[in-house]
Scaffold this motif. Structure first.
Motif, PDB file in Angstrom:
ATOM      1  N   PHE A   2       4.463  36.579  38.833  1.00  0.00           N
ATOM      2  CA  PHE A   2       4.366  36.548  37.385  1.00  0.00           C
ATOM      3  C   PHE A   2       2.937  36.836  36.934  1.00  0.00           C
ATOM      4  O   PHE A   2       2.701  37.672  36.057  1.00  0.00           O
ATOM      5  N   THR A  28       3.880  31.665  29.728  1.00  0.00           N
ATOM      6  CA  THR A  28       4.794  32.487  28.938  1.00  0.00           C
ATOM      7  C   THR A  28       4.624  32.185  27.454  1.00  0.00           C
ATOM      8  O   THR A  28       4.629  33.101  26.623  1.00  0.00           O
ATOM      9  N   GLY A  79       6.615  40.422  28.947  1.00  0.00           N
ATOM     10  CA  GLY A  79       6.107  39.192  29.544  1.00  0.00           C
ATOM     11  C   GLY A  79       7.057  38.027  29.363  1.00  0.00           C
ATOM     12  O   GLY A  79       7.162  37.160  30.231  1.00  0.00           O
ATOM     13  N   LEU A  80       7.751  37.993  28.235  1.00  0.00           N
ATOM     14  CA  LEU A  80       8.725  36.922  28.008  1.00  0.00           C
ATOM     15  C   LEU A  80       9.891  37.029  28.987  1.00  0.00           C
ATOM     16  O   LEU A  80      10.342  36.031  29.550  1.00  0.00           O
ATOM     17  N   TRP A 109       9.745  38.554  31.869  1.00  0.00           N
ATOM     18  CA  TRP A 109       9.174  38.314  33.192  1.00  0.00           C
ATOM     19  C   TRP A 109       9.029  36.815  33.426  1.00  0.00           C
ATOM     20  O   TRP A 109       9.301  36.318  34.514  1.00  0.00           O
ATOM     21  N   GLY A 110       8.587  36.092  32.398  1.00  0.00           N
ATOM     22  CA  GLY A 110       8.469  34.642  32.509  1.00  0.00           C
ATOM     23  C   GLY A 110       9.817  33.973  32.697  1.00  0.00           C
ATOM     24  O   GLY A 110       9.962  33.047  33.497  1.00  0.00           O
ATOM     25  N   LEU A 138       2.275  40.579  35.464  1.00  0.00           N
ATOM     26  CA  LEU A 138       2.016  40.593  34.029  1.00  0.00           C
ATOM     27  C   LEU A 138       0.602  41.085  33.738  1.00  0.00           C
ATOM     28  O   LEU A 138       0.378  41.828  32.787  1.00  0.00           O
TER      29      LEU A 138
END
Length: 103
Positions: A21, A92, A39-40, A42-43, A25
């Motif tokens: 992460f 996140t 990113g959201l 991915w989180g 990111l």
């Protein structure tokens, strides 16, 4: 999957999810900062990996296993899953708070 390999998998997954992460990111936002919405996702995916680790370790931590070491590793994996999930969740949320394209 044997109890030993299951507990080791549960122990290794959360730090790997967090590292992936962080590095993934960072590389994404350095290349194209306007893709912060990824990113959201991915989180969320990293949190799912931590939940998978907890799911793998939960039955072993409750009933133990053949070895005391397996029980200890499973309980340690549950703690690590919680700690790394908390770190991923806060990072996140930081994506929502801090604009990525400042500068």
């Amino acid at each position: 999957m044997s109890p030993r390999s299951r507990s080791w998998t549960a122990l290794v997954l959360p730090p790997v999810a967090w590292f992936g992460f962080e590095q993934g990111l960072s590389a994404l936002l350095h290349a194209r900062c306007n893709l912060a919405g990824w990113g959201l996702a991915w989180g969320a995916a990293s949190l799912i990996v931590c939940a998978l680790a907890a799911w793998l370790a939960w039955p072993l931590a409750r009933r133990g296993g053949d070895l005391l070491a397996t029980l200890w590793l499973a309980r340690l994996a549950l703690a690590l899953a919680g700690i790394f999930a908390l770190a991923i969740a806060f990072q996140t949320l930081a994506i929502l708070l801090v604009p990525p394209c400042v500068g």
